[in-house]
Design a protein around this motif. Structure first.
Motif, PDB file in Angstrom:
ATOM      1  N   GLU A 162       0.855  -1.176   0.000  1.00  0.00           N
ATOM      2  CA  GLU A 162       0.000   0.000   0.000  1.00  0.00           C
ATOM      3  C   GLU A 162       0.897   1.235   0.000  1.00  0.00           C
ATOM      4  N   SER A 163       0.314   2.376  -0.220  1.00  0.00           N
ATOM      5  CA  SER A 163       1.082   3.626  -0.165  1.00  0.00           C
ATOM      6  C   SER A 163       0.576   4.482   0.991  1.00  0.00           C
ATOM      7  N   GLU A 164       1.511   5.003   1.741  1.00  0.00           N
ATOM      8  CA  GLU A 164       1.200   5.905   2.845  1.00  0.00           C
ATOM      9  C   GLU A 164       2.083   7.142   2.734  1.00  0.00           C
ATOM     10  N   PHE A 165       1.532   8.269   3.165  1.00  0.00           N
ATOM     11  CA  PHE A 165       2.291   9.511   3.134  1.00  0.00           C
ATOM     12  C   PHE A 165       3.068   9.666   4.437  1.00  0.00           C
ATOM     13  N   HIS A 166       4.380   9.769   4.310  1.00  0.00           N
ATOM     14  CA  HIS A 166       5.261   9.992   5.448  1.00  0.00           C
ATOM     15  C   HIS A 166       6.019  11.290   5.228  1.00  0.00           C
ATOM     16  N   VAL A 167       6.284  11.982   6.298  1.00  0.00           N
ATOM     17  CA  VAL A 167       7.027  13.232   6.219  1.00  0.00           C
ATOM     18  C   VAL A 167       8.516  12.906   6.183  1.00  0.00           C
ATOM     19  N   ILE A 168       9.150  13.235   5.044  1.00  0.00           N
ATOM     20  CA  ILE A 168      10.576  12.995   4.853  1.00  0.00           C
ATOM     21  C   ILE A 168      11.233  14.319   4.497  1.00  0.00           C
ATOM     22  N   ASP A 169      12.165  14.747   5.335  1.00  0.00           N
ATOM     23  CA  ASP A 169      12.852  16.033   5.147  1.00  0.00           C
ATOM     24  C   ASP A 169      11.859  17.182   5.074  1.00  0.00           C
ATOM     25  N   GLY A 170      10.814  17.100   5.905  1.00  0.00           N
ATOM     26  CA  GLY A 170       9.820  18.156   5.956  1.00  0.00           C
ATOM     27  C   GLY A 170       8.818  18.154   4.829  1.00  0.00           C
ATOM     28  N   ILE A 171       8.853  17.136   3.977  1.00  0.00           N
ATOM     29  CA  ILE A 171       7.938  17.051   2.834  1.00  0.00           C
ATOM     30  C   ILE A 171       7.163  15.739   2.922  1.00  0.00           C
ATOM     31  N   ALA A 172       5.849  15.821   2.763  1.00  0.00           N
ATOM     32  CA  ALA A 172       5.013  14.619   2.780  1.00  0.00           C
ATOM     33  C   ALA A 172       5.168  13.878   1.458  1.00  0.00           C
ATOM     34  N   GLN A 173       5.663  12.654   1.528  1.00  0.00           N
ATOM     35  CA  GLN A 173       5.907  11.860   0.324  1.00  0.00           C
ATOM     36  C   GLN A 173       5.282  10.481   0.496  1.00  0.00           C
TER      37      GLN A 173
END
Length: 321
Positions: A162-173
C-alpha cells in the motif's frame, strides 16, 4: 525493507491472480529469449510483449488487478495485462481505459484496485506508476511477484504494498508499506490449481519425479494444517487457564469446527475405512509377492544355467553365479 501498513485493511488474494502474473512473465520472457531451435523453425519474433520492460536480462511485466472492496476487506479476484511504454517509463493509458471499460461490462461488480509487476522489491520507478494510477483508485494496491526461484523460501513470492504519506525532510511523500494478505479460493480455482499442479513437466520428467513432487505438496499441506491446529490448541488452552481474555466469537467458531468432525466417525465410515485399508494392504502384499516371484525366477534361471554348464563339462559342483 518496507515498513508495515497501518491502514487496517484485510487483503484476500485469489490464486488466479498469481497464475496470470506468472503466465504473463513466462510468455514475455520466452519472447525476449526464444530458444535457438524455435527461432530457426518458427521465426518467433523477439519483440517486447505487452506490459514488459525492454531488457531481456531484467524482464518485468505490468498489469492491473481488479476485485471488490467490502468495508475493510479488499478481495483481489483477477488481473489483466497492460502495455508498458519504455520511452516514457509509463503505462499506455488509452489501452488501460479500454480494458477497464470492457471488464466493467463483463464484471460490473469489479473495479481496478491497483496494479501488478514482477521483481525482487519495489523501487522508485514503481512509485511513479503508482502515482499515475491514483486518478483511477485514490489508494491503489501494488502486487509484486518475485519470479526468482528460491528453494529455501517457504512463503509465496508475492508481496502486496500500500502507499502511505510519510514526512521525509519536511515534505510529505508517499512510500510503499507492506500489507499482510491471505489466500482466498473458490471451488473452480481449487480445481484449476490442482490441474496445473499435476501437469507433466515439459522436460519429460519421470513418473517418480511427479509422484515425489505430489507427495511433497501433500506433506507441506499436512505440515501447515498441523501447525495451525497446534496454534488453535495453544490458544484455547491459554484461554482456559485465564492467561488471555475469553473471546466468545472464536469459541463459537472452534465449537462449530469440532462439531463437524464427529460426522466422520460412524459404523459405516469405520467399515469403509477398514475395507479401503485392507485393499491397500492387499495391493502391497501382491506387489511384494510379484517382486519375490520375479527374483525367484531369476535365481531358478541361473541355477538351470549352472546345472546345464556342469552337465556339459562333467564337473562335480555347480559354480557360484
Amino acid at each position: 525493507m518496507a515498513p508495515s501498513s497501518s491502514s487496517g485493511l484485510t487483503f484476500k488474494l485469489h490464486p488466479l491472480v498469481m497464475l496470470n502474473i506468472s503466465d504473463h512473465f513466462t510468455r514475455v520472457k520466452t519472447q525476449l529469449n526464444p530458444p535457438s531451435s524455435s527461432c530457426a523453425t518458427r521465426n518467433i519474433p523477439t519483440t517486447v510483449g505487452a506490459g514488459a520492460a525492454t531488457s531481456p536480462q531484467n524482464v518485468r511485466v505490468y498489469g492491473c488487478v481488479i476485485g471488490a472492496q467490502r468495508g475493510r476487506t479488499v478481495e483481489i479476484f483477477n488481473s489483466f495485462e497492460l502495455v508498458f511504454d519504455p520511452s516514457s517509463d509509463s503505462l499506455d493509458r488509452s489501452f488501460l481505459e479500454k480494458k477497464q471499460e470492457l471488464y466493467q461490462k463483463v464484471f460490473p461488480g469489479f473495479y481496478v484496485l491497483g496494479w501488478y509487476s514482477t521483481g525482487s522489491e519495489a523501487n522508485e520507478s514503481d512509485m511513479h506508476i503508482h502515482k499515475a494510477l491514483m486518478d483511477i483508485n485514490e489508494s491503489p494496491v501494488y502486487v509484486l511477484l518475485n519470479p526468482a526461484i528460491n528453494h529455501a523460501q517457504k512463503d509465496l513470492p508475492v508481496t502486496i504494498y500500500e502507499s502511505e504519506f510519510h514526512v521525509i525532510d519536511g515534505i510529505a511523500q508517499p512510500i510503499f508499506v507492506n500489507a499482510s494478505y491471505t489466500i482466498e479460493t473458490v471451488e473452480a480455482e481449487r480445481i484449476s490449481v490442482d490441474h496445473v499442479a499435476h501437469l507433466k513437466p515439459s522436460d519429460g520428467g519421470s513418473a517418480a519425479t511427479q509422484l515425489a513432487a505430489h507427495l511433497t505438496g501433500i506433506h507441506s499441506a499436512i505440515k501447515m494444517l498441523n501447525s495451525r491446529i497446534r496454534v488453535l490448541f495453544q490458544y484455547l488452552v491459554a484461554m482456559q487457564r485465564g492467561d488471555i481474555p475469553c473471546d466468545n466469537s472464536l469459541l463459537r467458531q472452534a465449537a462449530s469446527l469440532l462439531r463437524s468432525l464427529p460426522a466422520a466417525h460412524s459404523e459405516k465410515f469405520d467399515d469403509n475405512f477398514l475395507m479401503e485399508y485392507n485393499d491397500k494392504l492387499l495391493m502391497s502384499y501382491l506387489a511384494m509377492i510379484t517382486n519375490c516371484t520375479s527374483n525367484m525366477n531369476e535365481v531358478v534361471d541361473k541355477v538351470k544355467t549352472a546345472y546345464a554348464k556342469k552337465s556339459r563339462t562333467g564337473g562335480s559342483r555347480i559354480p557360484f553365479m
